[in-house]
Design an enzyme around this catalytic site. Structure first.
Site, mmCIF file in Angstrom:
data_model
loop_
_atom_site.group_PDB
_atom_site.id
_atom_site.type_symbol
_atom_site.label_atom_id
_atom_site.label_comp_id
_atom_site.label_asym_id
_atom_site.label_seq_id
_atom_site.Cartn_x
_atom_site.Cartn_y
_atom_site.Cartn_z
ATOM 1 N N CYS A 1 0.875 -1.186 0.000
ATOM 2 C CA CYS A 1 0.000 0.000 0.000
ATOM 3 C C CYS A 1 0.910 1.235 0.000
ATOM 4 O O CYS A 1 2.131 1.126 0.155
ATOM 5 C CB CYS A 1 -0.851 -0.002 1.261
ATOM 6 S SG CYS A 1 0.163 0.072 2.751
ATOM 7 N N HIS B 1 3.611 2.119 11.849
ATOM 8 C CA HIS B 1 2.469 1.926 12.751
ATOM 9 C C HIS B 1 2.254 3.085 13.708
ATOM 10 O O HIS B 1 1.228 3.159 14.375
ATOM 11 C CB HIS B 1 2.676 0.627 13.557
ATOM 12 C CG HIS B 1 3.084 -0.514 12.694
ATOM 13 N ND1 HIS B 1 4.390 -0.920 12.566
ATOM 14 C CD2 HIS B 1 2.365 -1.298 11.862
ATOM 15 C CE1 HIS B 1 4.448 -1.923 11.705
ATOM 16 N NE2 HIS B 1 3.239 -2.168 11.256
ATOM 17 N N CYS C 1 2.303 6.026 8.958
ATOM 18 C CA CYS C 1 1.416 6.199 7.797
ATOM 19 C C CYS C 1 0.501 7.411 8.039
ATOM 20 O O CYS C 1 -0.085 7.534 9.123
ATOM 21 C CB CYS C 1 0.581 4.940 7.593
ATOM 22 S SG CYS C 1 -0.615 5.159 6.251
ATOM 23 N N HIS D 1 -0.935 -4.574 19.630
ATOM 24 C CA HIS D 1 -0.437 -4.217 18.290
ATOM 25 C C HIS D 1 0.183 -2.825 18.356
ATOM 26 O O HIS D 1 -0.338 -1.933 19.034
ATOM 27 C CB HIS D 1 -1.582 -4.256 17.274
ATOM 28 C CG HIS D 1 -1.113 -4.090 15.856
ATOM 29 N ND1 HIS D 1 -0.850 -2.855 15.313
ATOM 30 C CD2 HIS D 1 -0.818 -4.996 14.895
ATOM 31 C CE1 HIS D 1 -0.427 -3.022 14.061
ATOM 32 N NE2 HIS D 1 -0.399 -4.321 13.790
ATOM 33 N N GLU E 1 0.336 -0.322 16.341
ATOM 34 C CA GLU E 1 -0.509 0.820 15.952
ATOM 35 C C GLU E 1 -1.454 1.194 17.097
ATOM 36 O O GLU E 1 -1.650 2.380 17.395
ATOM 37 C CB GLU E 1 -1.317 0.482 14.694
ATOM 38 C CG GLU E 1 -2.191 1.658 14.268
ATOM 39 C CD GLU E 1 -3.219 1.306 13.197
ATOM 40 O OE1 GLU E 1 -2.924 0.466 12.335
ATOM 41 O OE2 GLU E 1 -4.313 1.885 13.252
ATOM 42 N N THR F 1 -6.548 0.657 11.856
ATOM 43 C CA THR F 1 -6.761 0.828 10.410
ATOM 44 C C THR F 1 -6.787 -0.487 9.632
ATOM 45 O O THR F 1 -7.130 -0.488 8.447
ATOM 46 C CB THR F 1 -5.646 1.705 9.809
ATOM 47 O OG1 THR F 1 -4.394 1.091 10.093
ATOM 48 C CG2 THR F 1 -5.687 3.111 10.363
ATOM 49 N N CYS G 1 -8.345 1.574 6.643
ATOM 50 C CA CYS G 1 -7.802 2.324 5.508
ATOM 51 C C CYS G 1 -8.257 1.737 4.165
ATOM 52 O O CYS G 1 -8.735 0.594 4.090
ATOM 53 C CB CYS G 1 -6.282 2.340 5.581
ATOM 54 S SG CYS G 1 -5.550 0.773 5.169
ATOM 55 N N SER H 1 -1.059 -7.646 10.731
ATOM 56 C CA SER H 1 -2.497 -7.632 11.041
ATOM 57 C C SER H 1 -3.344 -7.744 9.781
ATOM 58 O O SER H 1 -4.239 -8.591 9.686
ATOM 59 C CB SER H 1 -2.837 -6.338 11.787
ATOM 60 O OG SER H 1 -4.209 -6.213 11.942
ATOM 61 N N ASN H 2 -3.045 -6.905 8.774
ATOM 62 C CA ASN H 2 -3.920 -6.917 7.591
ATOM 63 C C ASN H 2 -3.808 -8.237 6.826
ATOM 64 O O ASN H 2 -4.779 -8.688 6.220
ATOM 65 C CB ASN H 2 -3.656 -5.688 6.720
ATOM 66 C CG ASN H 2 -2.450 -5.834 5.856
ATOM 67 O OD1 ASN H 2 -2.536 -6.380 4.764
ATOM 68 N ND2 ASN H 2 -1.292 -5.388 6.332
HETATM 69 S S1 SF4 Z 1 -2.856 2.293 7.427
HETATM 70 FE FE1 SF4 Z 1 -3.339 1.237 5.498
HETATM 71 S S2 SF4 Z 1 -2.279 2.481 3.939
HETATM 72 FE FE2 SF4 Z 1 -1.357 2.987 5.919
HETATM 73 S S3 SF4 Z 1 0.387 1.572 6.140
HETATM 74 FE FE3 SF4 Z 1 -1.343 0.631 7.181
HETATM 75 S S4 SF4 Z 1 -2.222 -0.726 5.622
HETATM 76 FE FE4 SF4 Z 1 -0.938 0.760 4.541
#
Ligand code: SF4
Length: 313
Positions: free
Chosen positions: A16, A79, A101, A129, A131, A172, A202, A231-232
């Site tokens: 991303c 993060h 980010c 986590h 973030e 996010t 996001c 995580s994603n």
């Molecule tokens: S918030 Fe979304 S766009 Fe930003 S680094 Fe994480 S996954 Fe990527």
């Protein structure tokens, strides 16, 4: 679609804009300060291969800011960090390049503003986590309150002081569907809660989940390229399983064993937002050698998000 052995590539997938920017920041810092020690606080993005590549270029990864010598150069990961980390960086006279980010930074700004106003916040996210730690660490008002929940069940532990001055924010990189359900439950309990129209999830997380959900419906198996602490990437695997498909999270093709793909005609591939495309190329090559000669892109990628570099780089 044919029944011959086919690779289905979910689109969009992989890097991303926030991850590309974070890695570019570290590379530019390395270039600008050649010969000096460059520290990165936490994995700059949650991917084993990205981290190993930067280590091979001399980057020193640390988990605690106190490990960084006074006056050194440090990059903060994508993060984000808590206010406490910023204070300690200043105390140690560190030269900071912040790779947080911008989408995470937007949530930080919201939390800081509500903290100043003394209004309370429920955050949906995963305990521990980075973030989440960074976002919780923006709330400094002892007279207000910020409460972390992972799901609706956790709400029973939350004691809100004033439900009319209550807000919600989210991590996010959560599951879009699960988070919507959780927000619905929160709204039933606190009808006057304030928040964005949708979660703070996001664009990249949403697009990759939507793409994997589509491809999972027609595949025999989904392979998600990403690290176990991403995580994603974990959410992509869960979304694929939720869509009724067998799914695995793998760091690279070497994690794959023959029995996993045995008898599978249609293998779908996606990559978490922190997974470099070359790992997907390696996986495709591996599968081609196993007889998967047919390759189809499923979905279209029209992501145009781009973030500016921090000042000085
Ligand atoms: S918030 Fe979304 S766009 Fe930003 S680094 Fe994480 S996954 Fe990527």
């Amino acid at each position: 679609m044919s029944d011959t052995k086919t690779i289905l590539l979910a689109n969009p997938r992989g890097f991303c804009a926030g991850v590309s920017r974070a890695i570019e920041i570290v590379n530019r810092v390395l270039n600008k300060y050649q010969g000096q020690k460059i520290y990165v606080l936490h994995e700059v993005v949650h991917n084993k291969h990205v981290v190993m590549d930067l280590m091979s270029k001399g980057v020193i990864f640390v988990e605690d800011i106190n490990e960084i010598p006074q006056g050194s150069i440090v990059v903060f990961s994508a993060h984000g960090v808590s206010d406490d980390v910023l204070v300690r960086a200043k105390e140690r006279s560190l030269a900071v390049f912040d790779a947080t980010c911008p989408i995470v930074e937007k949530v930080h700004r919201k939390v800081r503003k509500l903290s100043e106003l003394g209004e309370e916040i429920i955050m949906i996210g995963h305990k521990g986590h980075q973030e989440v730690e960074g976002t919780l660490g923006q709330y400094l008002n002892p007279n207000g309150g910020m409460y972390l929940v992972t799901n609706a069940q956790d709400l029973s532990h939350v004691q809100v002081k004033d439900p009319n001055k209550l807000h919600f924010v989210t991590q996010t990189t959560l599951s879009v569907d699960e988070t919507k359900q959780c927000i619905d439950e929160i709204k039933k309990l606190y009808p006057n809660i304030h928040g964005p129209k949708g979660p703070d999830i996001c664009y990249a997380t949403q697009n990759r989940q939507s793409a994997v959900k589509n491809v999972a419906k027609i595949a025999d198996i989904v392979l998600v390229v990403g690290s176990k602490n991403s995580s994603n990437s974990n959410r992509l695997k869960e979304v694929a399983i939720g869509a009724g498909c067998e799914a695995y999270l793998i760091d690279d093709y070497q994690d794959l064993s023959d029995d996993i793909i045995e008898g599978k005609n249609k293998i779908a591939i996606t990559g978490g937002a922190s997974a470099p495309e070359y790992l997907i190329d390696d996986l495709i090559e591996y599968l081609i050698n196993k007889g998967y000669k047919n390759i189809e892109e499923i979905g279209t990628s029209s992501e145009k998000q781009n973030f500016l570099m921090p000042k000085g780089l």
